[in-house]
Design a protein around this motif. Sequence first.
Motif, mmCIF file in Angstrom:
data_model
loop_
_atom_site.group_PDB
_atom_site.id
_atom_site.type_symbol
_atom_site.label_atom_id
_atom_site.label_comp_id
_atom_site.label_asym_id
_atom_site.label_seq_id
_atom_site.Cartn_x
_atom_site.Cartn_y
_atom_site.Cartn_z
ATOM 1 N N THR A 1 0.846 -1.198 0.000
ATOM 2 C CA THR A 1 0.000 0.000 0.000
ATOM 3 C C THR A 1 0.878 1.243 0.000
ATOM 4 N N VAL A 2 0.557 2.181 -0.880
ATOM 5 C CA VAL A 2 1.309 3.431 -0.964
ATOM 6 C C VAL A 2 0.352 4.581 -0.688
ATOM 7 N N GLY A 3 0.896 5.791 -0.656
ATOM 8 C CA GLY A 3 0.063 6.959 -0.442
ATOM 9 C C GLY A 3 -0.415 7.062 0.990
ATOM 10 N N LEU A 4 -1.572 7.674 1.165
ATOM 11 C CA LEU A 4 -2.094 7.970 2.487
ATOM 12 C C LEU A 4 -2.787 6.788 3.147
ATOM 13 N N GLY A 5 -3.202 5.819 2.345
ATOM 14 C CA GLY A 5 -3.966 4.706 2.893
ATOM 15 C C GLY A 5 -5.412 5.065 3.161
ATOM 16 N N ARG A 6 -5.853 6.195 2.672
ATOM 17 C CA ARG A 6 -7.230 6.676 2.820
ATOM 18 C C ARG A 6 -7.498 7.701 1.729
ATOM 19 N N LEU A 7 -8.766 8.031 1.560
ATOM 20 C CA LEU A 7 -9.109 9.089 0.621
ATOM 21 C C LEU A 7 -8.522 10.423 1.076
ATOM 22 N N ALA A 8 -8.189 11.254 0.109
ATOM 23 C CA ALA A 8 -7.665 12.583 0.419
ATOM 24 C C ALA A 8 -8.723 13.438 1.103
ATOM 25 N N LEU B 1 -2.305 10.365 -5.915
ATOM 26 C CA LEU B 1 -2.119 10.102 -7.336
ATOM 27 C C LEU B 1 -0.635 9.977 -7.688
ATOM 28 N N GLY B 2 0.192 10.810 -7.085
ATOM 29 C CA GLY B 2 1.629 10.731 -7.339
ATOM 30 C C GLY B 2 2.223 9.422 -6.861
ATOM 31 N N ALA B 3 1.773 8.941 -5.708
ATOM 32 C CA ALA B 3 2.279 7.670 -5.181
ATOM 33 C C ALA B 3 1.927 6.516 -6.106
ATOM 34 N N MET B 4 0.730 6.531 -6.673
ATOM 35 C CA MET B 4 0.332 5.469 -7.603
ATOM 36 C C MET B 4 1.202 5.464 -8.852
ATOM 37 N N GLN B 5 1.554 6.653 -9.326
ATOM 38 C CA GLN B 5 2.320 6.769 -10.565
ATOM 39 C C GLN B 5 3.737 6.234 -10.417
ATOM 40 N N GLU B 6 4.254 6.201 -9.206
ATOM 41 C CA GLU B 6 5.643 5.805 -8.988
ATOM 42 C C GLU B 6 5.836 4.286 -8.883
ATOM 43 N N VAL B 7 4.761 3.533 -8.734
ATOM 44 C CA VAL B 7 4.876 2.086 -8.548
ATOM 45 C C VAL B 7 5.163 1.407 -9.887
ATOM 46 N N GLU B 8 6.152 0.515 -9.898
ATOM 47 C CA GLU B 8 6.449 -0.248 -11.106
ATOM 48 C C GLU B 8 5.320 -1.234 -11.376
ATOM 49 N N ARG B 9 4.875 -1.302 -12.640
ATOM 50 C CA ARG B 9 3.763 -2.171 -13.013
ATOM 51 C C ARG B 9 4.228 -3.091 -14.133
ATOM 52 N N PRO B 10 4.253 -4.412 -13.919
ATOM 53 C CA PRO B 10 4.914 -5.333 -14.852
ATOM 54 C C PRO B 10 4.249 -5.455 -16.213
ATOM 55 N N ASN C 1 -2.959 1.407 -13.925
ATOM 56 C CA ASN C 1 -3.837 0.263 -14.169
ATOM 57 C C ASN C 1 -3.089 -0.991 -14.594
ATOM 58 N N ASP C 2 -1.750 -0.893 -14.736
ATOM 59 C CA ASP C 2 -0.941 -2.027 -15.193
ATOM 60 C C ASP C 2 -1.456 -2.546 -16.537
ATOM 61 N N PHE C 3 -1.690 -1.602 -17.451
ATOM 62 C CA PHE C 3 -2.368 -1.911 -18.717
ATOM 63 C C PHE C 3 -1.404 -1.843 -19.890
ATOM 64 N N ASP C 4 -1.561 -2.749 -20.825
ATOM 65 C CA ASP C 4 -0.758 -2.792 -22.043
ATOM 66 C C ASP C 4 -1.466 -1.999 -23.135
ATOM 67 N N MET C 5 -0.940 -0.813 -23.443
ATOM 68 C CA MET C 5 -1.560 0.049 -24.442
ATOM 69 C C MET C 5 -1.427 -0.492 -25.864
ATOM 70 N N THR C 6 -0.588 -1.490 -26.073
ATOM 71 C CA THR C 6 -0.419 -2.073 -27.403
ATOM 72 C C THR C 6 -1.321 -3.276 -27.625
ATOM 73 N N ALA C 7 -2.133 -3.643 -26.634
ATOM 74 C CA ALA C 7 -3.013 -4.808 -26.761
ATOM 75 C C ALA C 7 -3.980 -4.628 -27.924
#
Length: 302
Positions: free
Chosen positions: A2-9, A19-28, A89-95
């Motif tokens: 879990t990253v960020g605040l752990g609760r709604l802003a 939102l910034g914390a989510m963007q920093e996580v590596e997504r395979p 979203n860990d999404f493949d934009m080339t799908a």
Amino acid sequence: MTVGLGRLARSVEEVGMNLGAMQEVERPNYRPYAAQPGDVFITSWAKSGTTMTQQMFHQLRMLAATGEPDMEFDDISRMTPWEDTARQNDFDMTAAQRAAPRGFKSHREYERLEPGMRYIVTLRDPHETYHSLHRFFAGYLFESGSVSMEDFLPLWLMGGPGGCDYFTHLLSWWARRDEADTLLVTYRWAVTNKPAMIRRMADFIGIAVDEAMVGQVEALTARDFMYAHKDKFDDAMIKVAMAELLGLHDLESSKVKAEGSDAREVPPAIAAQIDALWAERVAPVTGHADFASLASEIDARA
């Protein structure tokens, strides 16, 4: 993890932290967008008709390809993917997509999109977008009641993820209103003249339609129909990512409301600031003193 605040802003600043914390996580599984000739970007500004336009685009191409509509999806943004949320979203934009042409969602201005593609843009009154975005974010990106409409201006100016401020977006697409690669209309015109909008979009993306197909797409993009299926238009993929990364569950987020937004709900002091920004940035370029005037010119062209 879990990253960020752990609760709604509970403030504008805390929205940025989550939102910034989510963007920093590596997504395979994430893969960035890779352009192909003929790609279509649905790139209205936030809360300006993007979701309806995505649905219209997807149903047109599916009816053309298969003869049948397609509601077998969990999130319309899986059908027309959104680069600016794909990492979270860990999404493949080339799908592979279900039908041609390929379509993608965005809230960007032209200058930050892949050149040489096709672009569909619906413009909306800025005051309406303000009310709509605030009620959409409440209970979704911040706790309901924690950020008043008076305090919401910084978030409104940011637009949606990866977007830009309202005025940069409008001026960018206004400048391309005569370009063959751009379909520019107002959201109100598209809703009020939906059969004409469907025909214009079909011609723009190279799909032949008859009256039966126009009627089908009109029904599939009606507010009542989309509200009845609102779980497919409520950022399901982002909600899954927010549950996984931020530990947030049972988020309120429905882009399709039973009733439309009301510009009169915007506090007078905020409306005055929006009007001042229009006078400073938009009026000198377009010659239009307000959105109603600008919309009249665009609608007349339609």
